[in-house]
Design an enzyme around this catalytic site. Sequence first.
Site, mmCIF file in Angstrom:
data_model
loop_
_atom_site.group_PDB
_atom_site.id
_atom_site.type_symbol
_atom_site.label_atom_id
_atom_site.label_comp_id
_atom_site.label_asym_id
_atom_site.label_seq_id
_atom_site.Cartn_x
_atom_site.Cartn_y
_atom_site.Cartn_z
ATOM 1 N N LYS A 52 -36.099 22.934 -28.266
ATOM 2 C CA LYS A 52 -37.146 22.614 -27.293
ATOM 3 C C LYS A 52 -36.448 22.028 -26.064
ATOM 4 O O LYS A 52 -35.455 21.300 -26.189
ATOM 5 C CB LYS A 52 -38.091 21.588 -27.918
ATOM 6 C CG LYS A 52 -39.303 21.246 -27.054
ATOM 7 C CD LYS A 52 -40.238 20.287 -27.809
ATOM 8 C CE LYS A 52 -41.471 19.958 -26.985
ATOM 9 N NZ LYS A 52 -42.437 19.141 -27.732
ATOM 10 N N SER B 77 -47.043 20.934 -28.068
ATOM 11 C CA SER B 77 -46.318 21.250 -26.874
ATOM 12 C C SER B 77 -45.077 22.106 -27.108
ATOM 13 O O SER B 77 -44.533 22.672 -26.169
ATOM 14 C CB SER B 77 -45.912 19.956 -26.174
ATOM 15 O OG SER B 77 -44.994 19.233 -26.961
ATOM 16 N N SER C 296 -47.171 18.134 -31.850
ATOM 17 C CA SER C 296 -46.529 19.222 -31.102
ATOM 18 C C SER C 296 -45.610 20.122 -31.901
ATOM 19 O O SER C 296 -45.030 21.054 -31.346
ATOM 20 C CB SER C 296 -45.745 18.652 -29.920
ATOM 21 O OG SER C 296 -46.633 18.179 -28.948
#
Lengths: 469, 95
Positions: free
Chosen positions: A69, A146, A171
């Site tokens: 990420k 996310s 997330s």
Amino acid sequence: MTIKDHIKKVQRGEIDIVDATKKALSELKKTDNEFNYMNIISEELALSQAKAVKKNTKGKLAGLFITAKDAILVAGVESRGGSKILDGYTPPFSSTAIKRCVEQGAIILGKTAQDEFGFGAFCTNVGVGFKTPKNPFDKNRATGGSSGGAGGISQLAGFPHIALGESTGGSIVNPASFCGVYGLCPTYGRVSRYGLLDYGNSLDKIGPMGKDIGGVALVLEVISGRDKKDSTTLLDKVDNYSSYLKKDIKGMKIGIIKETFGKGVDNAVEKKVEKAIEKLKALGAKVEKISLPTTLKYGISTYYIIATSEASTNLAKYCGMKYGKEEMLKGNFNEYFSDVRAKNLGEEAKRRIMLGTFARMSGYRDAYYIKALKARTKIIDEYKSKFKTYDALISPTTPMLVPTFDKISKLTPLQNYMADIMTVGPNLAGLPHINIPVGFEKGTPVGMMITADHLKEGKLFSVAKALEK
Amino acid sequence: MKVDKELILHVAEVARLKLTETEVKKFVSEFKEILDAFSILDEINVEKTKMSIQPVDVKNVLREDKAEECFSQEKALAQAKTHKKDGYFKGPKAV
């Protein structure tokens, strides 16, 4: 081929990992062009790591492809946490999670798309100038957030791949649910946060996502454990998570959280989850309904007050000096900083900084921030009392089917926050939880969330594997 | 909770955010909705409850007070593109 088999083949020299890396990179670029999963592809780094693995094939993750990420730092690779305010920031060091993977022979392919600094449930709050990732099953729908890019590429990668995602309030499991993959968020402090761009220090957790549950377990083993560079990492010994994949779930006591069914939850989501629960019963699990009234009623408010409070202090460092985006030096300190932040932070980042600043401000602090920290204790206690009796708790991962971009654009900020209703509880309490794909509805995936007690990640793997069979 | 333009501008100033007129207006109405929802916490009784700053017990770990290797000045400055001079970061005027 499973991830385990791939690694074995690389270890035995049966796969030319440099060739395999070139193929993986070319596939990744193609997928990215279509779906916007990557903020950057680290081609040079991947090829040099592949060459190193070819020479030394001993690592536990030899030749496994990993994406990070964007908020998880990789030395020498632009790392922006999905924000324009970090344009050009190429960290001189790697996060501990990445370092440990690379030491074990993993190959880092790049940084995945995310809501700016993790601020979103759909991955539509990307930073200024970033592209929004699209659902792997329907390009008019979101990936979830996310860690949206991580979810998407985990679903579509044709090569053996695990994504490192990050969860503050849901997330990891949320995009895993919307993209139809496994996503495991470990106990708070199990995986080092060193080298992770902070959102909320008392909430952030790095965890693996992927289609292969064995690979998820293997990577969690590698990234978990004490780190001198993060004083909040736990001292407890790391479990052999892979061994739990073979464990029977017969006699396991599972609680169904009754408030997570019924009003406000899509009927199709409920049906898929209930079907999976029936399967668990057939496999010998003892299933009962339980109630978490405090968590479900106060969780969202408690979470958003704490998370935005922490975020507003964490983001104070982004001011156009030392690293990241710069503007013309004009005016005094406050004028310059306010200008840089106004130009380079996205709408949701501004909103959360404002909310968090407000919640901590003198005159409001007791009623909001302090109150929320106390409510958090009540939520933790509520979970802990259930884990005296139950091994695991079940709810849907999200209350809705994968929404279209059009539908999301019509939601108010508060309605956006409500989308986290299922996931804020375990995140506030620092409890490990996993998304398990349980089927499709109208062509898009539905997920079920299992939560376990602190450090009982193993149980999550046993349940996930049992349902896979 | 009363939310008006004044409150939003004050928070923005503390948060070092320069907001446009449109943003201020938007935040006024959004904050009303959000803070109304958050006020549900008014009903929860936490009189005798302690705060949870962390979700799990975290022990303080100390290290010996010994100098360790750190970034060179050059490496520390490497991320500043233009705002640096003579081995220092260059910032806006302080006075």
